[in-house]
Design an enzyme around this catalytic site. Structure first.
Site, PDB file in Angstrom:
ATOM      1  N   GLY A  13      54.131  58.642 -31.652  1.00  0.00           N
ATOM      2  CA  GLY A  13      55.286  58.227 -30.252  1.00  0.00           C
ATOM      3  C   GLY A  13      55.666  59.700 -29.382  1.00  0.00           C
ATOM      4  N   ASN A  15      54.228  60.682 -26.724  1.00  0.00           N
ATOM      5  CA  ASN A  15      54.322  59.898 -25.221  1.00  0.00           C
ATOM      6  C   ASN A  15      55.630  59.329 -24.903  1.00  0.00           C
ATOM      7  OD1 ASN A  15      51.740  60.688 -23.500  1.00  0.00           O
ATOM      8  ND2 ASN A  15      50.858  60.142 -25.345  1.00  0.00           N
ATOM      9  N   ARG A  91      46.678  48.198 -30.693  1.00  0.00           N
ATOM     10  CA  ARG A  91      46.248  46.818 -30.904  1.00  0.00           C
ATOM     11  C   ARG A  91      46.038  46.057 -29.593  1.00  0.00           C
ATOM     12  NH1 ARG A  91      47.587  42.955 -34.714  1.00  0.00           N
ATOM     13  NH2 ARG A  91      47.743  40.704 -33.557  1.00  0.00           N
ATOM     14  N   LEU A  92      45.041  45.692 -29.540  1.00  0.00           N
ATOM     15  CA  LEU A  92      44.380  44.780 -28.367  1.00  0.00           C
ATOM     16  C   LEU A  92      45.261  43.744 -27.822  1.00  0.00           C
ATOM     17  CD1 LEU A  92      40.476  44.245 -29.046  1.00  0.00           C
ATOM     18  CD2 LEU A  92      41.728  45.920 -27.462  1.00  0.00           C
ATOM     19  N   HIS A 109      45.255  56.888 -21.691  1.00  0.00           N
ATOM     20  CA  HIS A 109      44.285  56.985 -22.588  1.00  0.00           C
ATOM     21  C   HIS A 109      43.679  58.559 -22.583  1.00  0.00           C
ATOM     22  CE1 HIS A 109      40.535  55.742 -24.586  1.00  0.00           C
ATOM     23  NE2 HIS A 109      40.002  56.505 -24.039  1.00  0.00           N
TER      24      HIS A 109
HETATM   25  C1  GRF Z   1      47.628  59.185 -27.286  1.00  0.00           C
HETATM   26  O1  GRF Z   1      46.565  60.206 -27.271  1.00  0.00           O
HETATM   27  C2  GRF Z   1      47.287  58.396 -26.136  1.00  0.00           C
HETATM   28  O2  GRF Z   1      46.544  58.993 -25.270  1.00  0.00           O
HETATM   29  C3  GRF Z   1      46.649  57.263 -27.171  1.00  0.00           C
HETATM   30  O3  GRF Z   1      47.427  57.398 -28.399  1.00  0.00           O
HETATM   31  C4  GRF Z   1      47.896  58.569 -28.598  1.00  0.00           C
HETATM   32  C5  GRF Z   1      49.189  58.408 -28.744  1.00  0.00           C
HETATM   33  O4  GRF Z   1      50.027  59.535 -29.051  1.00  0.00           O
HETATM   34  N1  GRF Z   1      46.719  56.072 -26.177  1.00  0.00           N
HETATM   35  P1  GRF Z   1      51.529  59.442 -29.370  1.00  0.00           P
HETATM   36  O5  GRF Z   1      51.943  58.067 -30.301  1.00  0.00           O
HETATM   37  O6  GRF Z   1      51.908  59.279 -27.775  1.00  0.00           O
HETATM   38  O7  GRF Z   1      51.929  60.763 -29.989  1.00  0.00           O
END
Ligand code: GRF
Length: 202
Positions: A13, A15, A91-92, A109
């Site tokens: 989490g 991000n 999850r898709l 991504h």
């Molecule tokens: C990140 O690298 C994001 O790009 C990818 O999954 C990872 C999630 O990291 N989709 P976090 O849970 O936000 O630390």
């Protein structure tokens, strides 16, 4: 009225936390309506709770995809979410979900799409031997890591890098560009022409 974000995550989490800190600091004009994880143990849920946000675990294990996504859509609608933000949601999504929020779902991504879609993108890029990688924020459509691109950031691959040090350098950029992309979408100052997202100058 402030636009309401619904965050979906499955793990760490970071991000989500970067977005939440920007919201709290007033740098991002939005409200986090709800944080939902398909994994009860996700660190992101604990972070959300510690920030005083509504955090819900909706375990996906054992539930068939369409049935699960229908529950998820209901939950997001109940929280009057304007924009769905995937932040490490592993999850898709089924067409049921995508069609419930047309051009209202974002994903981040950790590669410069269309290079290295799918799992472990940083490792894929590292092993391939690229000299530049990065991250991409895009609208989500019915294909994996495919929708129109809102923001990208390039990151060099340095001679002493490992896949982990490269991932960490990419993550720093993820934390920066995701809020920028959300800001663009919430402002409404963009249009989508084919695959191209054209951002209008302010
Ligand atoms: C990140 O690298 C994001 O790009 C990818 O999954 C990872 C999630 O990291 N989709 P976090 O849970 O936000 O630390």
């Amino acid at each position: 009225m402030r636009k309401r974000l619904g965050i979906l995550l499955s793990g760490r989490g970071s991000n989500f936390e970067a977005i939440a800190r920007n919201v709290i600091a007033g740098v991002l004009d939005a409200e986090i309506a709800v944080v939902i994880s398909n994994r009860e143990s996700a660190q992101g849920l604990a972070t959300a709770r510690s920030l005083g946000l509504k955090a819900i675990a909706l375990p996906s294990k054992g539930t068939e995809r369409e049935a699960f996504d229908t529950q998820l859509v209901e939950l997001l609608r109940r929280h009057e979410v304007d924009l769905v933000v995937l932040a490490g949601y592993m999850r898709l999504l089924s067409p049921i979900f995508i069609r419930a929020f047309p051009q209202r779902i974002l994903n981040i991504h950790p590669s410069l799409l269309p290079a290295f879609p799918g799992l472990d993108a940083q490792h894929q890029a590292f092993e391939y031997g690229v000299k530049v990688s990065g991250c991409t924020v895009h609208f989500v459509d019915e294909q994996l890591d495919n929708g129109p691109i809102l923001r990208q950031a390039a990151v060099p691959v340095l001679p002493h890098d490992t896949a982990d040090s490269l991932s960490a350098r990419i993550l720093e950029q993820e934390h920066r560009v995701y809020s920028e992309a959300i800001r663009i979408v919430l402002s409404g100052r963009y249009r989508i022409e084919g695959r191209r997202v054209v951002v209008e100058e302010s």
